[in-house]
Motif scaffolding. Structure first.
Motif, mmCIF file in Angstrom:
data_model
loop_
_atom_site.group_PDB
_atom_site.id
_atom_site.type_symbol
_atom_site.label_atom_id
_atom_site.label_comp_id
_atom_site.label_asym_id
_atom_site.label_seq_id
_atom_site.Cartn_x
_atom_site.Cartn_y
_atom_site.Cartn_z
ATOM 1 N N ALA A 169 -60.047 -7.473 -21.434
ATOM 2 C CA ALA A 169 -59.037 -8.474 -21.080
ATOM 3 C C ALA A 169 -57.731 -8.108 -21.774
ATOM 4 O O ALA A 169 -57.722 -7.407 -22.789
ATOM 5 C CB ALA A 169 -59.483 -9.877 -21.498
ATOM 6 N N TRP A 170 -56.636 -8.574 -21.195
ATOM 7 C CA TRP A 170 -55.321 -8.361 -21.793
ATOM 8 C C TRP A 170 -55.113 -6.895 -22.189
ATOM 9 O O TRP A 170 -54.816 -6.559 -23.327
ATOM 10 C CB TRP A 170 -55.099 -9.297 -22.983
ATOM 11 N N CYS A 171 -55.322 -6.026 -21.188
ATOM 12 C CA CYS A 171 -54.998 -4.594 -21.328
ATOM 13 C C CYS A 171 -55.896 -3.851 -22.315
ATOM 14 O O CYS A 171 -55.530 -2.764 -22.778
ATOM 15 C CB CYS A 171 -53.538 -4.399 -21.719
ATOM 16 N N PHE A 172 -57.053 -4.400 -22.642
ATOM 17 C CA PHE A 172 -57.947 -3.812 -23.644
ATOM 18 C C PHE A 172 -57.306 -3.773 -25.033
ATOM 19 O O PHE A 172 -57.779 -3.043 -25.914
ATOM 20 C CB PHE A 172 -58.367 -2.377 -23.272
ATOM 21 N N TYR A 173 -56.237 -4.530 -25.254
ATOM 22 C CA TYR A 173 -55.523 -4.450 -26.526
ATOM 23 C C TYR A 173 -56.265 -5.207 -27.626
ATOM 24 O O TYR A 173 -56.913 -6.228 -27.374
ATOM 25 C CB TYR A 173 -54.118 -5.039 -26.401
ATOM 26 N N LYS A 174 -56.134 -4.718 -28.841
ATOM 27 C CA LYS A 174 -56.688 -5.396 -30.002
ATOM 28 C C LYS A 174 -55.688 -6.430 -30.499
ATOM 29 O O LYS A 174 -54.531 -6.103 -30.782
ATOM 30 C CB LYS A 174 -56.990 -4.389 -31.113
ATOM 31 N N ASP A 175 -56.125 -7.675 -30.576
ATOM 32 C CA ASP A 175 -55.260 -8.776 -31.022
ATOM 33 C C ASP A 175 -53.988 -8.871 -30.188
ATOM 34 O O ASP A 175 -52.915 -9.234 -30.693
ATOM 35 C CB ASP A 175 -54.897 -8.610 -32.505
ATOM 36 N N GLY A 176 -54.104 -8.507 -28.905
ATOM 37 C CA GLY A 176 -52.967 -8.633 -28.008
ATOM 38 C C GLY A 176 -51.919 -7.556 -28.142
ATOM 39 O O GLY A 176 -50.859 -7.634 -27.521
ATOM 40 N N LYS A 177 -52.189 -6.513 -28.947
ATOM 41 C CA LYS A 177 -51.217 -5.451 -29.158
ATOM 42 C C LYS A 177 -51.877 -4.103 -28.881
ATOM 43 O O LYS A 177 -53.025 -3.872 -29.232
ATOM 44 C CB LYS A 177 -50.678 -5.480 -30.593
ATOM 45 N N GLY A 178 -51.094 -3.195 -28.258
ATOM 46 C CA GLY A 178 -51.611 -1.880 -27.929
ATOM 47 C C GLY A 178 -51.761 -0.989 -29.153
ATOM 48 O O GLY A 178 -51.336 -1.349 -30.250
ATOM 49 N N PRO A 179 -52.385 0.164 -28.996
ATOM 50 C CA PRO A 179 -52.897 0.709 -27.739
ATOM 51 C C PRO A 179 -54.269 0.144 -27.376
ATOM 52 O O PRO A 179 -54.801 -0.720 -28.086
ATOM 53 C CB PRO A 179 -52.987 2.205 -28.031
#
Length: 270
Positions: A169-179
């Motif tokens: 979900a949400w671009c596979f980002y950790k804690d909403g932040k990339g990568p």
């Protein structure tokens, strides 16, 4: 090297294979330049490229498995083990199939065909994608669509987005932040998110196994995925990406002929 090796499975004397897939892609490691581990229920890749498949593959009288090297170099070491059990197979038990495809999506047609031309009754049980993203923004917003049993314009199943279909979900980002953050699980995963070459494409491996939620079809099946994402200017756009896929399914024989298998130059990874 793994794209030069081709696996083919033949069931009960059939003249054409029911499985025709490059070796690495069959085991969900389609990016030769970026080896990685896979830890799922039907497919496991351990150190170093110890590739294991646990898909049930029933047959009645005979099976044949071949591994062909179509590359210019020898495969120095190939060791294998096949485990089988002789017992009665139910009359209605379908055969295992897998097919590989690759395409470069276009901005005017940002769709990759995962599977098409399947006719008859069966169960769709898995998808693997080796995705090379050419843009620098988010790449995985496209829907995975299942057209079945006479669907034309609208599919029976349209998933919310690429990352949702593959368990993120949400671009596979950790804690909403990339990568993107890699993960493995029994039924879905993103085991590779590679940024080694900032000037070249980013590479991703994604798998989704429908072991508890197999997708049944009675007449025909077509499966596609869109290449859609956000550009760095935050504009939602179709993308030009390199996508290779493996579709896994069960159906009774005879199956429809597969497309002509791509040449070595058409399979070579980026």
């Amino acid at each position: 090297m793994l794209r030069t090796l081709v696996l083919r499975f033949y069931w009960d004397g059939e003249p054409e294979p029911s499985v025709e897939v490059p070796f690495g892609d069959f085991f969900a490691i389609g990016h030769d330049a970026a080896p990685h581990l896979v830890n799922s229920l039907p497919v496991v890749v351990g150190p170093y490229r110890a590739c294991q498949s646990f898909w049930p593959m029933p047959f009645r009288k005979h099976f044949r498995i071949t591994l062909q090297n179509e590359g210019p170099q020898d495969a120095n070491i190939v060791a294998y083990k096949i485990i089988y059990k002789l017992h009665e197979v139910p009359e209605d038990a379908p055969y295992f199939h897998a097919q590989w495809r690759r395409s470069i999506t276009r901005r005017d047609y940002p769709e990759h065909v995962i599977l098409d031309g399947v006719q008859g009754r069966g169960l769709y049980v898995g998808t693997y994608l080796a995705w090379s993203a050419f843009s620098r923004g988010w790449w995985g917003e496209g829907e995975v669509k299942f057209y079945m049993d006479g669907d034309t314009e609208f599919p029976t199943i349209a998933d919310n987005g690429t990352e949702d279909y593959f368990g993120g979900a949400w671009c596979f980002y950790k804690d909403g932040k990339g990568p993107e953050e890699v993960f493995n699980s029994l039924y879905c995963g993103l085991p590779l998110a590679c940024y080694d070459d900032q000037q070249g494409p980013r590479r991703f491996s994604l798998y989704r196994w429908h072991l508890l939620d197999s997708i049944g079809f009675a007449q025909d099946l077509r499966v596609t995925v869109q290449a859609l994402g956000w550009w760095p200017n935050r504009k939602y756009e179709p993308l030009t990406d390199d996508i290779a896929s493996v579709a896994y399914w069960y159906q009774n024989e005879p199956h429809q002929p597969f497309p002509a298998f791509p040449s070595m130059s058409e399979r070579w990874g980026r």
